[in-house]
Every structure is written in structure tokens, then in C-alpha cells.
Design a protein around this motif. Structure first.
Motif, short mmCIF file in Angstrom:
data_model
loop_
_atom_site.label_atom_id
_atom_site.label_comp_id
_atom_site.label_asym_id
_atom_site.label_seq_id
_atom_site.Cartn_x
_atom_site.Cartn_y
_atom_site.Cartn_z
N LEU A 149 -23.50 6.43 41.80
CA LEU A 149 -23.02 5.46 40.83
C LEU A 149 -21.67 5.94 40.35
O LEU A 149 -21.47 7.14 40.14
CB LEU A 149 -23.96 5.32 39.62
N ARG A 150 -20.76 5.04 40.21
CA ARG A 150 -19.42 5.41 39.77
C ARG A 150 -19.38 5.43 38.26
O ARG A 150 -19.84 4.51 37.59
CB ARG A 150 -18.45 4.38 40.33
N VAL A 151 -18.86 6.49 37.67
CA VAL A 151 -18.70 6.60 36.22
C VAL A 151 -17.21 6.62 35.88
O VAL A 151 -16.48 7.49 36.34
CB VAL A 151 -19.38 7.86 35.65
N GLY A 152 -16.79 5.62 35.16
CA GLY A 152 -15.42 5.57 34.71
C GLY A 152 -15.39 5.47 33.20
O GLY A 152 -16.10 6.20 32.52
N GLY A 153 -14.62 4.53 32.69
CA GLY A 153 -14.57 4.37 31.25
C GLY A 153 -13.15 4.45 30.73
O GLY A 153 -12.19 4.35 31.49
N TRP A 154 -13.03 4.66 29.43
CA TRP A 154 -11.73 4.70 28.79
C TRP A 154 -11.62 5.94 27.91
O TRP A 154 -12.59 6.34 27.26
CB TRP A 154 -11.47 3.43 28.00
N THR A 155 -10.44 6.52 27.92
CA THR A 155 -10.17 7.77 27.21
C THR A 155 -9.02 7.57 26.25
O THR A 155 -7.98 7.02 26.63
CB THR A 155 -9.80 8.88 28.21
N SER A 156 -9.18 8.00 25.02
CA SER A 156 -8.14 7.90 24.02
C SER A 156 -7.27 9.14 24.07
O SER A 156 -7.77 10.28 24.05
CB SER A 156 -8.76 7.74 22.63
N CYS A 157 -5.95 8.94 24.13
CA CYS A 157 -4.99 10.04 24.22
C CYS A 157 -3.92 9.89 23.14
O CYS A 157 -3.68 8.80 22.63
CB CYS A 157 -4.31 10.05 25.60
N VAL A 158 -3.27 11.01 22.84
CA VAL A 158 -2.20 11.05 21.84
C VAL A 158 -0.88 11.35 22.53
O VAL A 158 -0.80 12.29 23.34
CB VAL A 158 -2.50 12.10 20.76
N ASN A 159 0.13 10.58 22.21
CA ASN A 159 1.46 10.78 22.76
C ASN A 159 2.06 12.06 22.19
O ASN A 159 2.42 12.12 21.01
CB ASN A 159 2.34 9.57 22.43
N ALA A 160 2.20 13.08 23.02
CA ALA A 160 2.72 14.36 22.57
C ALA A 160 4.19 14.29 22.18
O ALA A 160 4.69 15.16 21.46
CB ALA A 160 2.53 15.42 23.66
N LYS A 161 4.89 13.25 22.66
CA LYS A 161 6.31 13.10 22.37
C LYS A 161 6.57 12.11 21.24
O LYS A 161 7.72 11.79 20.93
CB LYS A 161 7.04 12.64 23.64
N GLY A 162 5.50 11.64 20.63
CA GLY A 162 5.64 10.69 19.54
C GLY A 162 6.05 11.37 18.24
O GLY A 162 6.05 12.61 18.12
N LYS A 163 6.36 10.54 17.25
CA LYS A 163 6.83 11.06 15.96
C LYS A 163 5.70 11.37 15.00
O LYS A 163 5.92 11.98 13.95
CB LYS A 163 7.78 10.04 15.32
N SER A 204 0.81 -1.21 0.00
CA SER A 204 0.00 0.00 0.00
C SER A 204 0.84 1.26 0.00
O SER A 204 0.37 2.32 -0.39
CB SER A 204 -0.92 0.03 1.22
N GLY A 205 2.08 1.17 0.48
CA GLY A 205 2.94 2.35 0.48
C GLY A 205 2.60 3.38 1.52
O GLY A 205 2.83 4.58 1.31
N ALA A 206 2.05 2.97 2.66
CA ALA A 206 1.75 3.92 3.73
C ALA A 206 3.03 4.59 4.19
O ALA A 206 4.07 3.96 4.36
CB ALA A 206 1.09 3.20 4.90
N LYS A 207 2.97 5.90 4.41
CA LYS A 207 4.13 6.67 4.81
C LYS A 207 4.33 6.67 6.32
O LYS A 207 5.42 6.92 6.81
CB LYS A 207 4.00 8.11 4.31
N THR A 208 3.24 6.41 7.06
CA THR A 208 3.28 6.48 8.52
C THR A 208 2.63 5.24 9.10
O THR A 208 1.61 4.77 8.58
CB THR A 208 2.52 7.73 9.02
N THR A 209 3.21 4.70 10.15
CA THR A 209 2.60 3.59 10.88
C THR A 209 2.37 4.02 12.32
O THR A 209 3.31 4.37 13.03
CB THR A 209 3.49 2.33 10.86
N LEU A 210 1.12 3.99 12.74
CA LEU A 210 0.75 4.32 14.11
C LEU A 210 0.69 3.06 14.96
O LEU A 210 0.16 2.04 14.52
CB LEU A 210 -0.62 5.01 14.16
N ASN A 211 1.22 3.13 16.17
CA ASN A 211 1.06 2.06 17.15
C ASN A 211 -0.02 2.48 18.12
O ASN A 211 0.13 3.49 18.84
CB ASN A 211 2.38 1.81 17.87
N VAL A 212 -1.13 1.76 18.14
CA VAL A 212 -2.29 2.11 18.95
C VAL A 212 -2.50 1.03 20.01
O VAL A 212 -2.70 -0.14 19.68
CB VAL A 212 -3.56 2.25 18.08
N TRP A 213 -2.46 1.42 21.27
CA TRP A 213 -2.59 0.48 22.38
C TRP A 213 -4.01 0.42 22.92
O TRP A 213 -4.65 1.45 23.14
CB TRP A 213 -1.66 0.88 23.52
#
Length: 423
Positions: A300-314, A38-47
Motif C-alpha cells: 500500500l502506498r503511504v503519502g500525505g502532506w508535510t508542513s515545513c518552515v521556510n528557513a529563508k523567511g523573515k 489587533s496590532g499583530a506584529k507579525t503576519t505569516l503567509n501559510v500555503w
């Protein structure tokens, strides 16, 4: 649960091949979508942490493939992290192998203050108002928003209708009634209530909030206040009555103790409701953690999951593009993620309004209760701040010292950690 715990996730430990980062075993990793010809220029690692609901890993991979199809220049590697996700993530963030995008359980403003995560105000665009102000406030540090919620997880008290009915017990709406019910439902074979294998679970936090107390207020630890001390001390009754299930094969986040009739009441989460419904049919109800006394409030306790971006990433711009595409723009995928792998509340109001499985029965009741009584822990409530509190609460409920002194000592430790977050 909100996977606000640093230990093994409520969704369980999943095996598989291991990706090694800086010499440490991290988790199962997919081949990057969009790699090869495909020739992708960037590869993201998503945890992602290792969700235990069937189909979650496949769904995350499918979402990544759809993103790359729409953005062929960006490949995505989904890394599925089992075990102690928080510790593995924190260790990885100190290395060059840190993920570009990662989810966190209870949001911690310390990540923003350390410059580890990027502000995401621009990601929200014109639909920012479709996200609850409570969630936005939760992820805001010094006026900037540093995450996008992927799911809201609601935690509440489940009970078996038939068990309480047979014992002539009305579903408890006060702490005194809860303690009395737990004691009355305890037999030689079974205990009346399960809140966690350690005998406390979330109950110290819930107790404090239910008595009008706070954990942290304006940068100051508040769990040593008189209302907080009173609330934590009251929990000792559950231990003294020997009505708590301890050391079960799974912890509170798994509904097995309830559905296997080991206990008639269990603190658990909305995510478990499909399994509870399958096992029990209509023979269950839900309640908030009751107010300690008049003047307090159910919780009732409200939690969950939050998506964040690594500010020090490339690849910050590409990472932002992925987060925006998946957790802001793709409302159909957000609905799929929230409804089809356990029940969760979609953070976008318009998506939540179309979540048909949450619009009926006990699921609907839970969502309505959360809207009225749901509370987040503070975004300063990381492990260094919360650990002294939980340790003191454990000593209080087991009678290992003066409650006021134990909580005061814990507050000093927690305040040092809290001050460190802002330094």
C-alpha cells in the motif's frame, strides 16, 4: 493521494480570487487573521494546496483564526493554491514572496540540502515519540527532522464485491490473479481496472516494491535491478490485455470511475472512502497491490502532506510556533482534519487511536493493511529522479523498446539528478 504529483492535485482545481506573487497567479488568499485593530506584529503567509474535499479551506482558515486568538501578536494569511501546486511553490521559493509555512506532498530532502527549509526537531518537544519512526525517518536529513506530517494518506485497490462475485472472481492476492481478473471483468462497454489515465499511475513503483526491489538505495538508483526490470515488464500484460481504463473524465485519485460502475476495480485512496461508502454502501472492499510473485510483498502506498518552515523567511520563529501549535499540540484539530474532510490517518499515534471513523469497517481494515504493508517512496524521489523512471516504464508497458535497456538509460538520468541533490 499523496499528492506526490506535480500536476493538478487529486483534490481538484478550485477557483477564486488570485494572489499574485512575483507576477505569477498563485491562489486564493484570506485576509490575515489578527490584522487591523489587533496590532499583530507579525503576519505569516501559510500555503495549502487546493484540497477538493468540501470544507477544507474553511477549516484551514478556522485553525488560523484559533491560532491568532491564542497568539494575538501573530496574524496568519491562509493562501489556497489551485492547480499545479508543486511548480507554483518551487517558483515562489525562489522569490522574496515565498510563504513562511507551506505543505508539501512527498517530502524531498533536496529542500533541506539547499537550506530552504528549517530543521524542526525543537518543534516536536516531548511528544516526538508519538509520531511514527517511519515518518520521522522519512523527513530526516543528516540527523535532523525537517517537517511535521499533517496527514498520512493511504492508497490501495478498491473493488466492487458484487461485480467480482457475479463473475465468480476471488479478490486477487497475486499480480497474476489481478491481471486475470482485470481481463475477465473487461467487456465491450467497460474495462476491468483503473490505475490512472496514462495507463501506469503508481503501478511501476508498486510493482518494483512488490517484487522486493527498490527505487533508490543508499544514494544509488536501483530501479534498473533485475527484480525491478522483471516487475515493470510484468505490467505490460495489463496493456496487452486491453483491460485498463484510459482517459477517464477524472484521474485515479477520484473514485468516480468505481462508484459510477465504469470499472469494478480502481486504485485510489483512503481519502475517497466516505464518498465510496455513500455511493456503494457495503458493496466494496480494499486490497493492497499484490506481490508480483512468491518472495515479494503486497504494497500500500503511504503519502500525505508535510508542513515545513521556510528557513529563508523573515519569521522563522513565528512560523515554527504555528506549526507546533497546529500539527503537534492541537490534537482536536488534527483529528478534525483527518476525519471530517475525507479519511486520512492522523500522524500522531494517540490521535489516530481516538479517530473513531477509522476504527471500524473497511476504514479500519485499510489502516491495518497500511501498518503491515505501507511504504513511502524515498525522500530523494523528486520529479527529476522519478520522471525518467515513469517515462521508461510507459515505454516498457507499451512495447517501445527493451525493458532492461530503457530502465538502465533512465537510471543514468535519475542518478545524475540524485547526485545533484547532494552537491
Amino acid at each position: 493521494m499523496s499528492a506526490h504529483r506535480a500536476q493538478l492535485s487529486r483534490r481538484g482545481f478550485l477557483g477564486g480570487s488570485l494572489l499574485f506573487v512575483a507576477g505569477a497567479a498563485v491562489g486564493c488568499s484570506t485576509v490575515p487573521t489578527g490584522s487591523g485593530s489587533s496590532g499583530a506584529k507579525t503576519t505569516l503567509n501559510v500555503w495549502f494546496h487546493a484540497y477538493g474535499e468540501a470544507g477544507t479551506q474553511q477549516a484551514a482558515t478556522r485553525y488560523a483564526e484559533s491560532f491568532t486568538k491564542a497568539n494575538p501578536d501573530i496574524a496568519v494569511k491562509v493562501t489556497w493554491v489551485p492547480g499545479d501546486y508543486t511548480s507554483k511553490l518551487n517558483a515562489s521559493l525562489l522569490t522574496d514572496g515565498a510563504p513562511d509555512v507551506f505543505e508539501i506532498g512527498d517530502f524531498s530532502q533536496a529542500l533541506a540540502r539547499r537550506g530552504q527549509i528549517a530543521a524542526l526537531d525543537d518543534v516536536y518537544g516531548s511528544v516526538k515519540s508519538d509520531f511514527s519512526q517511519g515518518n520521522l525517518d522519512y523527513m530526516t536529513v543528516d540527523g535532523k527532522v525537517y517537517g511535521v506530517k499533517s496527514i498520512d494518506d493511504v492508497m490501495m485497490l478498491y473493488y466492487r464485491k458484487s461485480a467480482l462475485g457475479k463473475a465468480g472472481i476471488t479478490p486477487p492476492t497475486t499480480f497474476d490473479a489481478l491481471a486475470s481478473a482485470a481481463k475477465a471483468l473487461t467487456t465491450k462497454q467497460n474495462k476491468g481496472l483503473f490505475i490512472g489515465n496514462d495507463g501506469i499511475g503508481d503501478s511501476p513503483v508498486l510493482a518494483v516494491l512488490s517484487n522486493g526491489g527498490d527505487l533508490v538505495t543508499d544514494g544509488k538508483v536501483a530501479f534498473d535491478s533485475p527484480p525491478a526490470v522483471e516487475a515493470v515488464t510484468a505490467l505490460k500484460r495489463l496493456t496487452d490485455d486491453q483491460s485498463l481504463l484510459l482517459g477517464f473524465t477524472t484521474d485515479w485519485w477520484d473514485p468516480s470511475a468505481l462508484v459510477q460502475a465504469v470499472v469494478p476495480m480502481q486504485w485510489c485512496g483512503l481519502w475517497a472512502m466516505p464518498a465510496v461508502q455513500t455511493a456503494l454502501g457495503d458493496d466494496f472492499g480494499v486490497l493492497p497491490w499484490p506481490a508480483l510473485k512468491a518472495g515479494g510483498s503486497p504494497v500500500l502506498r503511504v503519502g500525505g502532506w508535510t508542513s515545513c518552515v521556510n528557513a529563508k523567511g523573515k519569521h522563522v520563529d513565528a512560523a515554527k510556533k504555528f506549526v507546533q501549535w497546529l500539527w503537534v499540540d492541537q490534537t482536536d484539530l488534527q483529528k478534525d482534519w483527518s476525519e471530517n474532510y475525507g479519511f486520512h490517518v492522523p500522524p500522531r499515534a494517540t490521535v489516530a487511536a481516538t479517530a473513531d471513523k477509522l476504527a471500524k469497517g473497511t476504514a479500519k481494515e485499510t489502516v491495518e493493511l497500511a501498518a503491515t504493508y505501507g511504504k513511502h517512496v524515498p525522500n530523494t524521489w523528486d520529479s527529476e529522479v522519478s520522471t525518467p523512471f515513469n517515462a521508461a516504464a510507459k515505454k516498457v508497458v507499451t512495447g517501445q523498446g527493451d525493458p532492461a535497456q530503457l530502465l538502465a538509460d533512465a537510471a543514468k538520468q535519475a542518478q545524475t539528478a540524485l547526485d545533484k541533490q547532494r552537491s
